[in-house]
Design an enzyme around this catalytic site. Structure first.
Site, PDB file in Angstrom:
ATOM      1  N   HIS A 135     -34.010 -39.034 -12.747  1.00 35.62           N
ATOM      2  CA  HIS A 135     -35.256 -39.634 -13.244  1.00 35.62           C
ATOM      3  C   HIS A 135     -36.386 -39.678 -12.201  1.00 35.62           C
ATOM      4  O   HIS A 135     -37.477 -39.157 -12.412  1.00 35.62           O
ATOM      5  CB  HIS A 135     -34.996 -41.078 -13.694  1.00 35.62           C
ATOM      6  CG  HIS A 135     -33.879 -41.264 -14.641  1.00 35.62           C
ATOM      7  ND1 HIS A 135     -33.987 -41.037 -15.989  1.00 35.62           N
ATOM      8  CD2 HIS A 135     -32.592 -41.690 -14.449  1.00 35.62           C
ATOM      9  CE1 HIS A 135     -32.852 -41.313 -16.599  1.00 35.62           C
ATOM     10  NE2 HIS A 135     -31.980 -41.709 -15.681  1.00 35.62           N
TER      11      HIS A 135
HETATM   12  C1  BDR Z   1     -34.385 -45.749 -13.871  1.00 31.43           C
HETATM   13  O1  BDR Z   1     -33.499 -46.846 -13.714  1.00 31.43           O
HETATM   14  C2  BDR Z   1     -32.819 -46.761 -12.484  1.00 31.43           C
HETATM   15  O2  BDR Z   1     -31.466 -47.032 -12.634  1.00 31.43           O
HETATM   16  C3  BDR Z   1     -33.091 -45.398 -11.928  1.00 31.43           C
HETATM   17  O3  BDR Z   1     -33.168 -45.442 -10.511  1.00 31.43           O
HETATM   18  C4  BDR Z   1     -34.398 -44.994 -12.548  1.00 31.43           C
HETATM   19  O4  BDR Z   1     -35.487 -45.442 -11.758  1.00 31.43           O
HETATM   20  C5  BDR Z   1     -33.955 -44.916 -15.047  1.00 31.43           C
HETATM   21  O5  BDR Z   1     -34.005 -45.672 -16.213  1.00 31.43           O
END
Ligand code: BDR
Ligand code: CA
Length: 308
Positions: A237
């Site tokens: 992400h």
């Molecule tokens: C986001 O949530 C976190 O667990 C990850 O680092 C990312 O920023 C994804 O939903």
């Protein structure tokens, strides 16, 4: 010199990979890293940021400690994704360096005052950015852009309605989306379509110590995506948000009105995206709607391989 950025982060596996991508990309210059509680407690996310910078010998980049809890709601860690340390998997030594003096929020205010065109890249809950806007009225004018990893048009990964970073501090997110700043939302709609597969990770595994680190991070993190989604690859992400600052060629965006749900469950933390422009409200966000997943992954892997 590239675009000056501040990476606001809660490492976190994909946060760590996002930081490494930024360090490997001449198109951006990391002025500083600011930590926030999210994937784990503030103490752990700060330590993890220091560990990564030390591993790649970039202790010249300051880490400023930010907020230890959301503006309004209770703190809630994502240990089920990132483990007890927030960065389970690799055996990284404890950092020998310490965070820099000064709160993250004050550091960001100073950075955007001193430099033109600073882009904020928050890839954790938006607490630090929300607090920045409250503490420094008018600072919006000094911020060139905010490129957020968070939100989604119509799915959730922590509740049926909400993505983790927005859900973890909806009030802060609401403040950012209503600030008038040029906001880009790199949400699950695109990150879930840009998966890193084990075959690519094997290339990294063979590519030296940083590649080995990323492979060890992936091995732990991918376990979650296999168990929960049954996927053969994992989204990275936060790295996609950094990639969008590096180059706009990976993401397709639409300028739309977005509103954060700050009410109770089940909608709390949802980002309502007025995709079909039904509200008549002015667009306030560039929403990621399409992605060249393989193109992004190729660049990500190549850049990570280049780090020693
Ligand atoms: C986001 O949530 C976190 O667990 C990850 O680092 C990312 O920023 C994804 O939903
Ligand atoms: Ca994150």
């Amino acid at each position: 010199m590239g675009t000056k950025i501040v990476l606001d982060t809660d490492p976190g596996h994909d946060d760590a990979i996002a930081l490494l991508l930024a360090l490997a990309s001449p198109e951006v210059e990391v002025l500083g890293v600011t930590s926030v509680s999210g994937n784990q407690t503030l103490e752990k996310t700060t330590t993890n940021a220091l560990k990564i910078l030390e591993f790649v010998d970039r202790t010249d980049i300051p880490v400023h400690v930010g907020c230890d809890r959301p503006l309004v709601r209770e703190q809630w860690a994502a240990a089920y994704v990132h483990g007890e340390s927030g960065l389970d998997g690799p055996d990284l030594p404890d950092p020998t360096t310490k965070p820099a003096e000064g709160h993250a929020v004050d550091f960001i205010a100073q950075a955007v005052s001193e430099h033109e065109g600073v882009v904020l890249v928050p890839v954790g809950p938006l607490t630090n950015i929300g607090l920045l806007l409250a503490r420094y009225p008018g600072i919006e004018e000094r911020i060139a852009r905010v490129v957020i990893m968070g939100g989604a048009i119509a799915e959730g990964n922590v509740t049926p309605a909400a993505e983790f970073n927005i859900w973890a501090d909806p009030e802060a997110a609401h403040r950012v989306f209503t600030s008038g700043i040029d906001v880009t939302m790199v949400g699950l709609d695109v990150t879930h379509k840009a998966l890193l597969f084990p075959q690519k990770v094997d290339e990294l595994r063979e590519a030296g110590r940083v590649g080995g680190l990323v492979a060890a991070l992936y091995d732990f993190y991918h376990g979650h995506h296999q168990r929960m989604y049954g996927w053969e690859g994992s989204p990275v992400h936060d790295a996609l948000a950094v990639a969008h600052v590096v180059s706009d060629r990976f993401l397709q965006t639409e300028h739309r009105y977005v509103e954060v749900d700050i009410g109770p469950e089940p909608g709390r933390g949802r980002t309502y995206v007025d995709l079909w422009q039904r509200s008549g409200k002015e667009p306030n966000c560039h929403v990621g709607v399409g992605v060249d997943g393989p193109g992004f992954i190729d660049v990500l892997v190549d850049r990570l391989k280049s780090l020693k």
